[in-house]
Design a protein around this motif. Sequence first.
Motif, PDB file in Angstrom:
ATOM      1  N   LEU A   1       1.016  -1.118  -0.027  1.00  0.00           N
ATOM      2  CA  LEU A   1       0.080  -0.230   0.065  1.00  0.00           C
ATOM      3  C   LEU A   1       0.789   1.143   0.056  1.00  0.00           C
ATOM      4  N   LYS A   2       1.933   1.250   0.846  1.00  0.00           N
ATOM      5  CA  LYS A   2       2.755   2.446   0.811  1.00  0.00           C
ATOM      6  C   LYS A   2       3.469   2.684  -0.570  1.00  0.00           C
ATOM      7  N   ALA A   3       3.871   1.449  -1.138  1.00  0.00           N
ATOM      8  CA  ALA A   3       4.459   1.420  -2.501  1.00  0.00           C
ATOM      9  C   ALA A   3       3.402   2.021  -3.587  1.00  0.00           C
ATOM     10  N   ARG A   4       2.247   1.678  -3.698  1.00  0.00           N
ATOM     11  CA  ARG A   4       1.168   2.179  -4.560  1.00  0.00           C
ATOM     12  C   ARG A   4       1.075   3.548  -4.154  1.00  0.00           C
ATOM     13  N   CYS A   5       0.675   3.855  -3.165  1.00  0.00           N
ATOM     14  CA  CYS A   5       0.408   5.661  -2.794  1.00  0.00           C
ATOM     15  C   CYS A   5       1.492   6.262  -3.146  1.00  0.00           C
ATOM     16  N   LEU A   6       2.733   5.936  -2.876  1.00  0.00           N
ATOM     17  CA  LEU A   6       3.864   6.610  -3.278  1.00  0.00           C
ATOM     18  C   LEU A   6       4.062   6.833  -4.582  1.00  0.00           C
ATOM     19  N   ASP A   7       4.032   6.010  -5.482  1.00  0.00           N
ATOM     20  CA  ASP A   7       4.069   6.037  -6.901  1.00  0.00           C
ATOM     21  C   ASP A   7       2.916   7.064  -7.262  1.00  0.00           C
ATOM     22  N   LYS A   8       1.793   7.123  -6.662  1.00  0.00           N
ATOM     23  CA  LYS A   8       0.566   7.970  -7.262  1.00  0.00           C
ATOM     24  C   LYS A   8       1.056   9.706  -6.874  1.00  0.00           C
ATOM     25  N   CYS A   9       1.750   9.715  -5.463  1.00  0.00           N
ATOM     26  CA  CYS A   9       2.211  10.687  -5.231  1.00  0.00           C
ATOM     27  C   CYS A   9       3.556  11.471  -6.071  1.00  0.00           C
ATOM     28  N   ARG A  10       4.299  10.368  -6.465  1.00  0.00           N
ATOM     29  CA  ARG A  10       5.548  10.901  -7.134  1.00  0.00           C
ATOM     30  C   ARG A  10       5.282  10.967  -8.712  1.00  0.00           C
ATOM     31  N   ALA A  11       4.081  10.823  -9.001  1.00  0.00           N
ATOM     32  CA  ALA A  11       3.391  11.185 -10.573  1.00  0.00           C
ATOM     33  C   ALA A  11       2.404  12.113 -10.445  1.00  0.00           C
ATOM     34  N   PRO A  12       2.500  13.434  -9.945  1.00  0.00           N
ATOM     35  CA  PRO A  12       1.360  14.282  -9.989  1.00  0.00           C
ATOM     36  C   PRO A  12       0.741  14.574 -11.356  1.00  0.00           C
ATOM     37  N   ARG A  13       1.638  14.835 -12.352  1.00  0.00           N
ATOM     38  CA  ARG A  13       0.978  15.333 -13.749  1.00  0.00           C
ATOM     39  C   ARG A  13       0.300  14.136 -14.128  1.00  0.00           C
ATOM     40  N   ALA A  14       0.582  12.821 -13.925  1.00  0.00           N
ATOM     41  CA  ALA A  14      -0.226  11.596 -14.441  1.00  0.00           C
ATOM     42  C   ALA A  14      -1.435  11.505 -13.699  1.00  0.00           C
ATOM     43  N   PHE A  15      -1.357  11.906 -12.270  1.00  0.00           N
ATOM     44  CA  PHE A  15      -2.630  11.635 -11.453  1.00  0.00           C
ATOM     45  C   PHE A  15      -3.588  12.745 -12.028  1.00  0.00           C
ATOM     46  N   LEU A  16      -3.065  14.113 -12.091  1.00  0.00           N
ATOM     47  CA  LEU A  16      -3.983  14.994 -12.677  1.00  0.00           C
ATOM     48  C   LEU A  16      -4.558  14.828 -13.706  1.00  0.00           C
ATOM     49  N   LEU A  17      -3.960  14.181 -14.908  1.00  0.00           N
ATOM     50  CA  LEU A  17      -4.581  13.953 -16.064  1.00  0.00           C
ATOM     51  C   LEU A  17      -5.686  12.702 -16.055  1.00  0.00           C
ATOM     52  N   ASN A  18      -5.461  11.771 -15.153  1.00  0.00           N
ATOM     53  CA  ASN A  18      -6.656  10.866 -14.949  1.00  0.00           C
ATOM     54  C   ASN A  18      -7.788  11.172 -14.258  1.00  0.00           C
ATOM     55  N   HIS A  19      -7.479  12.468 -13.216  1.00  0.00           N
ATOM     56  CA  HIS A  19      -8.820  12.650 -12.462  1.00  0.00           C
ATOM     57  C   HIS A  19      -9.086  14.115 -12.329  1.00  0.00           C
ATOM     58  N   TYR A  20      -8.670  15.092 -13.222  1.00  0.00           N
ATOM     59  CA  TYR A  20      -8.985  16.454 -13.226  1.00  0.00           C
ATOM     60  C   TYR A  20     -10.319  16.432 -13.826  1.00  0.00           C
ATOM     61  N   ARG A  21     -11.131  17.399 -13.011  1.00  0.00           N
ATOM     62  CA  ARG A  21     -12.463  17.821 -13.624  1.00  0.00           C
ATOM     63  C   ARG A  21     -12.617  19.006 -13.199  1.00  0.00           C
ATOM     64  N   ARG A  22     -13.273  19.863 -14.180  1.00  0.00           N
ATOM     65  CA  ARG A  22     -13.700  21.320 -14.130  1.00  0.00           C
ATOM     66  C   ARG A  22     -14.466  21.850 -12.776  1.00  0.00           C
ATOM     67  N   GLY A  23     -14.413  22.745 -12.648  1.00  0.00           N
ATOM     68  CA  GLY A  23     -15.399  23.227 -11.492  1.00  0.00           C
ATOM     69  C   GLY A  23     -15.032  23.171  -9.980  1.00  0.00           C
TER      70      GLY A  23
ATOM     71  N   VAL B   1       9.395  13.740  -3.796  1.00  0.00           N
ATOM     72  CA  VAL B   1       9.949  14.435  -4.756  1.00  0.00           C
ATOM     73  C   VAL B   1      11.398  14.328  -5.196  1.00  0.00           C
ATOM     74  N   GLY B   2      12.085  13.649  -4.229  1.00  0.00           N
ATOM     75  CA  GLY B   2      13.602  13.435  -4.197  1.00  0.00           C
ATOM     76  C   GLY B   2      13.933  12.456  -5.429  1.00  0.00           C
ATOM     77  N   ARG B   3      15.057  12.483  -6.214  1.00  0.00           N
ATOM     78  CA  ARG B   3      15.441  11.787  -7.208  1.00  0.00           C
ATOM     79  C   ARG B   3      15.400  10.306  -6.792  1.00  0.00           C
ATOM     80  N   HIS B   4      16.069  10.055  -5.635  1.00  0.00           N
ATOM     81  CA  HIS B   4      16.062   8.832  -5.238  1.00  0.00           C
ATOM     82  C   HIS B   4      15.127   8.559  -3.933  1.00  0.00           C
ATOM     83  N   GLY B   5      13.991   9.108  -3.995  1.00  0.00           N
ATOM     84  CA  GLY B   5      13.100   9.292  -2.901  1.00  0.00           C
ATOM     85  C   GLY B   5      12.519   7.720  -2.570  1.00  0.00           C
ATOM     86  N   ALA B   6      12.157   6.909  -3.688  1.00  0.00           N
ATOM     87  CA  ALA B   6      11.734   5.622  -3.720  1.00  0.00           C
ATOM     88  C   ALA B   6      12.604   4.580  -3.035  1.00  0.00           C
ATOM     89  N   ARG B   7      14.094   5.112  -3.291  1.00  0.00           N
ATOM     90  CA  ARG B   7      15.027   4.083  -2.658  1.00  0.00           C
ATOM     91  C   ARG B   7      15.129   4.202  -1.017  1.00  0.00           C
TER      92      ARG B   7
END
Length: 264
Positions: free
Chosen positions: A154-176, A225-231
């Motif tokens: 669960l930590k790994a999955r959630c961290l992957d989402k947090c480390r890719a804000p652009r992809a997350f935004l593209l998948n879930h963005y809605r106006r308003g 946000v660190g380059r090697h944060g996942a490690r």
Amino acid sequence: MSAVTAARPAWGRAPLLAGVILAAWLLAIAAELTGQVQWVHHHRLVADGMALWASLALFLVAWQVHIAAMMLPTTLPMVGLYRQVAAGQPHPRLARASFLSGYLAVWTAFGLAALLTMALLEGLGAHWPWLHLRPEWLAGGVLVLAGAFQFSALKARCLDKCRAPRAFLLNHYRRGVAGGFDLGLRHGAFCLGCCWALMLVMFVVGIANLAWMAPLAALMLYEKVGRHGARLVRPAGAALILLGLLVMVGPAGWPDPMVPHALH
């Protein structure tokens, strides 16, 4: 270019939020230096000499300061990207405020749940003397839990989402405004899934204990946000487990890393 690297310039696009983060840290530092730490260290259901409603209100204020200091820095890349994307929609300021409201709502709910859990444990301590007499077991247990969670899927999955804000935004963005709030809730949920165990540590050491705030905030920030944060995730987990075990069964004379503000 990685999503994390692309998100870094977004830090400079939220000056007001950066000011809020700085003010939160300055408040915590000032409280320590002036001896007024009880106003921001609040982590009990009922503070001494206060009514329940006043104690809860004080906690909510202190917890917002704590979120601003420790969690908002980790979400600045997402905030900067959302500011860009939402600029072209009607009422962009309301949308941004709604996004932040959703994010804060998630962490506020967690704070209340953690506070009630600590109150329950205090109540159990009144009936189980061995728990009341060995607070280091609770403190060490929370540290071990936080360390073990660093190894979880669960930590790994959630961290992957947090480390890719652009992809997350593209998948879930809605106006308003409603879309902004929903996005804030979703982002907050993944942020919570990534960091809840580390934040729980603060409830046994005092939620504004600078000796713990600074390293844990730095850890959560670099993980995201660190380059090697996942490690860094698993080595940090191993260190927390070791520290927790030392707190629980450490030899006589071992310096106690808990502070007087810990659960009692």
